[in-house]
Design an enzyme around this catalytic site. Structure first.
Site, mmCIF file in Angstrom:
data_model
loop_
_atom_site.group_PDB
_atom_site.id
_atom_site.type_symbol
_atom_site.label_atom_id
_atom_site.label_comp_id
_atom_site.label_asym_id
_atom_site.label_seq_id
_atom_site.Cartn_x
_atom_site.Cartn_y
_atom_site.Cartn_z
ATOM 1 N N ASP A 1 0.069 -3.907 -10.619
ATOM 2 C CA ASP A 1 0.683 -2.629 -10.238
ATOM 3 C C ASP A 1 2.196 -2.600 -10.490
ATOM 4 O OD1 ASP A 1 -1.767 -1.627 -9.484
ATOM 5 O OD2 ASP A 1 -1.565 -2.276 -7.408
ATOM 6 N N SER B 1 -10.813 -7.275 -11.504
ATOM 7 C CA SER B 1 -10.704 -6.197 -10.522
ATOM 8 C C SER B 1 -11.037 -6.669 -9.115
ATOM 9 C CB SER B 1 -11.636 -5.038 -10.896
ATOM 10 O OG SER B 1 -11.692 -4.125 -9.819
ATOM 11 N N LYS C 1 -0.818 -1.544 1.072
ATOM 12 C CA LYS C 1 -1.889 -0.562 0.854
ATOM 13 C C LYS C 1 -3.252 -1.262 0.783
ATOM 14 C CE LYS C 1 -1.983 2.055 -3.052
ATOM 15 N NZ LYS C 1 -3.315 1.989 -3.669
ATOM 16 N N SER C 2 -3.333 -2.338 -0.007
ATOM 17 C CA SER C 2 -4.630 -3.020 -0.161
ATOM 18 C C SER C 2 -5.128 -3.547 1.187
ATOM 19 C CB SER C 2 -4.502 -4.206 -1.122
ATOM 20 O OG SER C 2 -4.277 -3.742 -2.417
ATOM 21 N N ARG D 1 -1.049 4.114 -17.528
ATOM 22 C CA ARG D 1 0.319 3.696 -17.172
ATOM 23 C C ARG D 1 1.107 3.157 -18.362
ATOM 24 N NH1 ARG D 1 -0.846 1.407 -11.075
ATOM 25 N NH2 ARG D 1 -0.712 3.491 -10.144
HETATM 26 C C1 S3P Z 1 -6.400 -2.956 -5.619
HETATM 27 C C2 S3P Z 1 -6.740 -3.621 -6.777
HETATM 28 C C3 S3P Z 1 -6.138 -3.300 -8.084
HETATM 29 C C4 S3P Z 1 -4.835 -2.529 -7.920
HETATM 30 C C5 S3P Z 1 -4.962 -1.399 -6.941
HETATM 31 C C6 S3P Z 1 -5.363 -1.925 -5.565
HETATM 32 C C7 S3P Z 1 -7.100 -3.318 -4.374
HETATM 33 O O1 S3P Z 1 -7.037 -2.498 -8.794
HETATM 34 O O2 S3P Z 1 -4.418 -2.039 -9.190
HETATM 35 O O3 S3P Z 1 -3.743 -0.699 -6.825
HETATM 36 O O4 S3P Z 1 -6.670 -2.894 -3.293
HETATM 37 O O5 S3P Z 1 -8.083 -4.055 -4.468
HETATM 38 P P1 S3P Z 1 -8.257 -3.101 -9.648
HETATM 39 O O6 S3P Z 1 -9.226 -3.728 -8.727
HETATM 40 O O7 S3P Z 1 -8.851 -1.932 -10.370
HETATM 41 O O8 S3P Z 1 -7.609 -4.081 -10.573
#
Ligand code: S3P
Length: 429
Positions: free
Chosen positions: A316, A166, A21-22, A347
Site C-alpha cells: 500500500d 494476498s 485499518k487491517s 495505482r
Molecule cells: C489488506 C491486504 C492488502 C492491502 C489492503 C489491506 C488486508 O490487500 O493492499 O489494503 O487488510 O488484508 P491484498 O490482500 O489484496 O493484497
C-alpha cells in the site's frame, strides 16, 4: 471536494495516526465470532471499517460505542442471522473478501456488493477456494465480480497454496477454516501481512505456523478474548514519514505505530534510501509489535531498486515511495508490483499520470514504475482517481512543489484517514 495544498518548509511535531485499518477490520469480524464480549480500543473509524461494522450489524451483531472503545457482543461461530438486505462492503476489499469467508460458513443466503470500484475488483481468488471447501457462491463472471450470492454450509478443510500475494485471500480462508471440521493448511510463500493469524492466536484459536510458510488451523474451536488495543496504522504513518524525510526542516515523532514485520517494508526501504528513521519504545498489543518513530529531514535521498519479493511488505506504500523517489539521486525502480493495478484504482497508472502533470520524470512499466529523481516539481491540478492512497501520496508530493496545487476528489481520504488534511495542516504550520 477540492483541496488546495501550498508548499511547506518544514514538518514538525508529534502525532498519533488513526488505528490500523487491517487490524481494525479483523478485530471487528473476529470479535463478533467470539462467545463473549470484546472491547476494542483505538478502532479506526473510517468509511472502510464502518462498512465492516454495518455488514456485521445486518448479520445481527450488536455494538456499543463508548468514547475510544467499541464493545462487540460476540455471536459465536453459529449465532449470526440471515440478513434482510444486501450487504454493502462500500469501497472496502478487506470487508468483501473476509466476509465472503465468514458467510461461506453460515447456513443461510446472503448477497454481498460494493461501490463502483469494488465491483470491478477480482473475487475469484476467494470464491474459488471457498467453493472447494463446499460453499455455494454465484456472481457475475462465474464468481469473479460482486455482487455475490452466498449460501454457506458446513465446510470441508482445505490445503491451499496462495496463488497471489494476498492477505485478504489468506484471511478469508482462515476464517472459513473455523467452520471446517478438521485441520486446514494455508501455504503463503509471499509472507503477506499476518494480522489474522496473530488476532486468532490472541483469541485462543488452534492455529500454528509450521515452518516459514505453512499455517495450520483446526476447528471446531471456541474463540474468546477480552480486549483488542489497535496500534496506529503504518500505512497512514507512511505519508508523514515520507513528508518528514523530504522536508528541508523539522522533526516528526509518531506515537504508537504498528511495526509488524510484515508491514514495515516502507521503513526498511526509506532507510536504504538514506532516510533517518529511528524506532523507540518497542512493545506489544495483542501479539502485534508497536513502537514510536522519529523521522528527521534527510534530503537528498538515494534511488533504489525494489523487486517482487519486497512488494507484499509495502504493497500500500508504493505510491508514496514513488514520491520519495522524486527527491532521490539516481533512479528508483519498482518492479513486480502488478497487483497495484487491482486496488481501489489502478495505482501504477494513477500515480504515473498525476506525478507526470507535476513535471516528474516517471515511466510506467507493466508491473511497476521508474522514477528519475531530483526533478523540480511544479504545482498542478491533480485527480485522486477516487483512491484514498493516491490522494494522500499526491498531497505529500505537492508539499514540495514550487507553487500551490489542487487535488480534486480529495474527500476520498475518508476511506482510511478522515482527518488526514487536518493533521497535515497541523504538522506543516
Ligand atoms: C489488506 C491486504 C492488502 C492491502 C489492503 C489491506 C488486508 O490487500 O493492499 O489494503 O487488510 O488484508 P491484498 O490482500 O489484496 O493484497
Amino acid at each position: 471536494m477540492e483541496m488546495i495544498i501550498k508548499p511547506a518548509e518544514k514538518i514538525e511535531g508529534q502525532t498519533r495516526v488513526p488505528g490500523d485499518k487491517s487490524i481494525s477490520h479483523r478485530a471487528l469480524i473476529l470479535s463478533s465470532l467470539t462467545e463473549g464480549t470484546v472491547e476494542i480500543e483505538g478502532l479506526l473509524k473510517s468509511a472502510d471499517t464502518m462498512s465492516t461494522l454495518k455488514c456485521l450489524q445486518e448479520l445481527g451483531v450488536e455494538f456499543e460505542e463508548n468514547g475510544r472503545t467499541v464493545k462487540v457482543k460476540g455471536k459465536g461461530l453459529r449465532g449470526f442471522a440471515e440478513p434482510d438486505n444486501v450487504l454493502d462492503a462500500g469501497n472496502s476489499g478487506t470487508t468483501a473478501r473476509l466476509l465472503t469467508g465468514l458467510l461461506s460458513g453460515q447456513p443461510f443466503h446472503s448477497v454481498l456488493t460494493g461501490d463502483d470500484s469494488l465491483r470491478r475488483r477480482p473475487m475469484k481468488r476467494v470464491t474459488e477456494p471457498l467453493r472447494k471447501m463446499g460453499a455455494s457462491i454465484s456472481g457475475r463472471q462465474n464468481g469473479e465480480l460482486l455482487p455475490l450470492a452466498i449460501r454457506g454450509n458446513d465446510l470441508l478443510p482445505i490445503s491451499y497454496t496462495l496463488p497471489v500475494a494476498s492477505a485478504q485471500v489468506k484471511s478469508a480462508l482462515l476464517i472459513a477454516a473455523l467452520f471446517a471440521g478438521g485441520a486446514s493448511e494455508i501455504i503463503d510463500y509471499y509472507q503477506t501481512r499476518d494480522h489474522t493469524e496473530r488476532a486468532l492466536r490472541y483469541l485462543n484459536a488452534d492455529i500454528k505456523k509450521t515452518g516459514k510458510y505453512h499455517i495450520v488451523i483446526k476447528s471446531p474451536t471456541n474463540l474468546r478474548g477480552e480486549r483488542f488495543q489497535i496500534p496506529g496504522d503504518i500505512s497512514a504513518a507512511a505519508f508523514f514519514i515520507v513528508a518528514a524525510a523530504l522536508a528541508p526542516r523539522g522533526e516528526l515523532y509518531l506515537e504508537e505505530v504498528g511495526v509488524n514485520p510484515s508491514r514495515t517494508g516502507i521503513i526498511d526501504l526509506l532507510r536504504e534510501m538514506g532516510a533517518q528513521i529511528s524506532i523507540h519504545n518497542r512493545r506489544e498489543y495483542n501479539c502485534e509489535p508497536v513502537a514510536d518513530l522519529l523521522v528527521k529531514g534527510s534530503r537528498p535521498l538515494r534511488g533504489i531498486s525494489v523487486g517482487k519479493e519486497a512488494i507484499p511488505r509495502l504493497v500500500d506504500e508504493i505510491p508514496v515511495l514513488a514520491v520519495a523517489g522524486l527527491f532521490a539521486h539516481g533512479e528508483t525502480v519498482i518492479q513486480g508490483a502488478e497487483e497495484l493495478r487491482l486496488k481501489e484504482s489502478d495505482r501504477l497508472k494513477s500515480i504515473f499520470l498525476e506525478l507526470k502533470k507535476m513535471g516528474a520524470l516517471i515511466e510506467e512499466l507493466p508491473d511497476g514504475l521508474i522514477i528519475r529523481g531530483c526533478a523540480r516539481l511544479s504545482g498542478a491540478e491533480l485527480e485522486s482517481h477516487g483512491d484514498h492512497r493516491i490522494a494522500m501520496a499526491l498531497s505529500v508530493a505537492t508539499l514540495f512543489a514550487e507553487s500551490e496545487s489542487v487535488i480534486k476528489g480529495a474527500e476520498t481520504v475518508s476511506i482510511s484517514f478522515p482527518d488526514f488534511f487536518t493533521v497535515l495542516n497541523e504538522l506543516t504550520c
